[in-house]
Design a protein around this motif. Structure first.
Motif, PDB file in Angstrom:
ATOM      1  N   ILE A  97      50.812  75.118 -39.636  1.00  0.00           N
ATOM      2  CA  ILE A  97      50.436  73.732 -39.909  1.00  0.00           C
ATOM      3  C   ILE A  97      51.716  72.919 -40.049  1.00  0.00           C
ATOM      4  N   GLY A  98      51.895  71.933 -39.168  1.00  0.00           N
ATOM      5  CA  GLY A  98      53.134  71.181 -39.092  1.00  0.00           C
ATOM      6  C   GLY A  98      53.301  70.121 -40.162  1.00  0.00           C
ATOM      7  N   GLU A  99      54.488  69.562 -40.190  1.00  0.00           N
ATOM      8  CA  GLU A  99      54.925  68.656 -41.257  1.00  0.00           C
ATOM      9  C   GLU A  99      54.038  67.438 -41.441  1.00  0.00           C
ATOM     10  N   THR A 100      53.632  66.785 -40.371  1.00  0.00           N
ATOM     11  CA  THR A 100      52.867  65.538 -40.490  1.00  0.00           C
ATOM     12  C   THR A 100      51.371  65.748 -40.255  1.00  0.00           C
ATOM     13  N   ALA A 101      50.935  67.001 -40.295  1.00  0.00           N
ATOM     14  CA  ALA A 101      49.506  67.282 -40.157  1.00  0.00           C
ATOM     15  C   ALA A 101      48.745  66.766 -41.372  1.00  0.00           C
ATOM     16  N   VAL A 102      47.504  66.343 -41.135  1.00  0.00           N
ATOM     17  CA  VAL A 102      46.592  65.934 -42.202  1.00  0.00           C
ATOM     18  C   VAL A 102      45.290  66.695 -42.018  1.00  0.00           C
TER      19      VAL A 102
ATOM     20  N   THR B 135      59.938  63.280 -32.786  1.00  0.00           N
ATOM     21  CA  THR B 135      60.082  63.159 -34.228  1.00  0.00           C
ATOM     22  C   THR B 135      59.035  62.199 -34.767  1.00  0.00           C
ATOM     23  N   GLY B 136      59.010  62.041 -36.080  1.00  0.00           N
ATOM     24  CA  GLY B 136      58.039  61.140 -36.696  1.00  0.00           C
ATOM     25  C   GLY B 136      56.671  61.779 -36.818  1.00  0.00           C
ATOM     26  N   ASP B 137      55.645  60.960 -36.811  1.00  0.00           N
ATOM     27  CA  ASP B 137      54.262  61.424 -36.989  1.00  0.00           C
ATOM     28  C   ASP B 137      53.811  62.115 -35.701  1.00  0.00           C
ATOM     29  N   ARG B 138      53.769  63.425 -35.693  1.00  0.00           N
ATOM     30  CA  ARG B 138      53.634  64.179 -34.447  1.00  0.00           C
ATOM     31  C   ARG B 138      52.629  65.327 -34.493  1.00  0.00           C
ATOM     32  N   HIS B 139      51.869  65.427 -35.583  1.00  0.00           N
ATOM     33  CA  HIS B 139      50.954  66.557 -35.727  1.00  0.00           C
ATOM     34  C   HIS B 139      49.506  66.088 -35.863  1.00  0.00           C
ATOM     35  N   PRO B 140      48.546  66.985 -35.671  1.00  0.00           N
ATOM     36  CA  PRO B 140      47.124  66.598 -35.646  1.00  0.00           C
ATOM     37  C   PRO B 140      46.611  66.094 -36.990  1.00  0.00           C
ATOM     38  N   LYS B 141      45.529  65.305 -36.892  1.00  0.00           N
ATOM     39  CA  LYS B 141      44.789  64.814 -38.049  1.00  0.00           C
ATOM     40  C   LYS B 141      43.378  65.394 -37.958  1.00  0.00           C
ATOM     41  N   ILE B 142      43.044  66.281 -38.879  1.00  0.00           N
ATOM     42  CA  ILE B 142      41.762  66.988 -38.862  1.00  0.00           C
ATOM     43  C   ILE B 142      40.841  66.323 -39.870  1.00  0.00           C
ATOM     44  N   ARG B 143      39.774  65.719 -39.398  1.00  0.00           N
ATOM     45  CA  ARG B 143      38.895  64.966 -40.278  1.00  0.00           C
ATOM     46  C   ARG B 143      37.858  65.871 -40.948  1.00  0.00           C
ATOM     47  N   HIS B 144      37.053  65.268 -41.773  1.00  0.00           N
ATOM     48  CA  HIS B 144      36.133  65.961 -42.675  1.00  0.00           C
ATOM     49  C   HIS B 144      35.155  66.882 -41.931  1.00  0.00           C
TER      50      HIS B 144
END
Length: 272
Positions: A175-180, A200-209
């Motif tokens: 699980i990467g640094e900017t993952a949610v 760089t920056g916001d580069r990882h997945p966002k996993i919703r509910h």
């Protein structure tokens, strides 16, 4: 309709089905196990029944698994215990309830607490994340690396993870640094929430509910996996996924639309 949204599970007080607190049940389960398996009596006493409260129980369990010769055990215990605030403990309780409900191999809360390395890795991450947010990146990173070596999952301490999470088996999860990861998500072994290169920056997945991510799935880039969706095992996801659907394949594509009341993270149905 789905029974909850957003990050609200962290504000609830999970209980066993009989209305008794999870920690009271764990103490009772430990007492019963000590009678059945006398060889475990000392371990159960030191980690569960002799502890002063829920914070101390978790700190004792994690310290026992993370202790290394180069760091005093008492210092590690103090670091963990001092970081465990009530917000973290609410999430821990929601995680315990989630594992007990979703994993058919988990027959007691005590089993999840003592034996499941995905649970251990997740709770260690919660501590590392608090340390990271508290301006202590070096100790947070050290703890995250130690957890990866001991338990298997490699979780950056900056990653944001909600409540009622199950890391099933735990092995190979990245699980990467900017993952949610929002509440009520189930992730199976060998899942990667990664970047797509050297950006760089916001580069990882966002996993919703309410999402379920099947074994071996790779989700790459700053993309959103919509609420109550399912990622089939072995899929490679490179584009955003809508809510209430199943995606499968390499690259992944939508193969099914769900009913609005389906919560894949809870049903844990691996079928497409």
């Amino acid at each position: 309709m789905p029974k909850s949204t957003g990050l609200g599970l962290a504000e609830q007080q999970p209980q066993s089905s009989g209305g008794v607190s999870i920690w009271a049940v764990i103490r009772a389960e430990a007492g019963e196990l000590a009678v059945r398996e006398p060889i475990l009596q000392r371990l159960l006493a030191e980690q569960v029944t002799d502890a002063a409260g829920s914070h101390e129980i978790l700190a004792r369990v994690l310290t026992a698994r993370l202790s290394v010769p180069q760091v005093e055990t008492g210092d590690l215990f103090d670091l963990i215990l001092s970081t465990l605030d009530d917000d973290i403990m609410r999430k821990v309780e929601a995680d315990l309830a989630a594992v007990r409900e979703r994993d058919p191999a988990c027959t007691t809360f005590l089993h999840a607490l003592l034996n499941l390395k995905g649970f251990h890795a997740l709770q260690t991450h919660r501590i590392a994340h608090a340390l990271w947010n508290g301006g202590r990146p070096e100790i947070a990173t050290w703890l995250a690396n130690l957890a990866s070596l001991v338990f298997g999952p490699d979780i950056h301490p900056a990653a944001q993870i909600g409540a009622a999470i199950m890391l099933d088996h735990g092995s190979g999860i990245v699980i990467g640094e900017t993952a949610v990861i929002e509440d009520e998500v189930s992730i199976l072994q060998n899942v990667t929430l990664g970047g797509t290169g050297k950006e760089t920056g916001d580069r990882h997945p966002k996993i919703r509910h309410g999402v379920m991510i099947g074994a071996g799935a790779k989700i790459l880039g700053n993309i959103e996996i919509g609420a109550f969706s399912k990622i089939a095992a072995g899929s490679v996801v490179l584009k955003p996924v809508p809510e209430h659907c199943t995606v499968a394949g390499v690259p992944a594509a939508v193969v099914r639309i769900h009913r609005s009341d389906e919560i894949p993270a809870e049903t844990m149905d691996q079928n497409i």
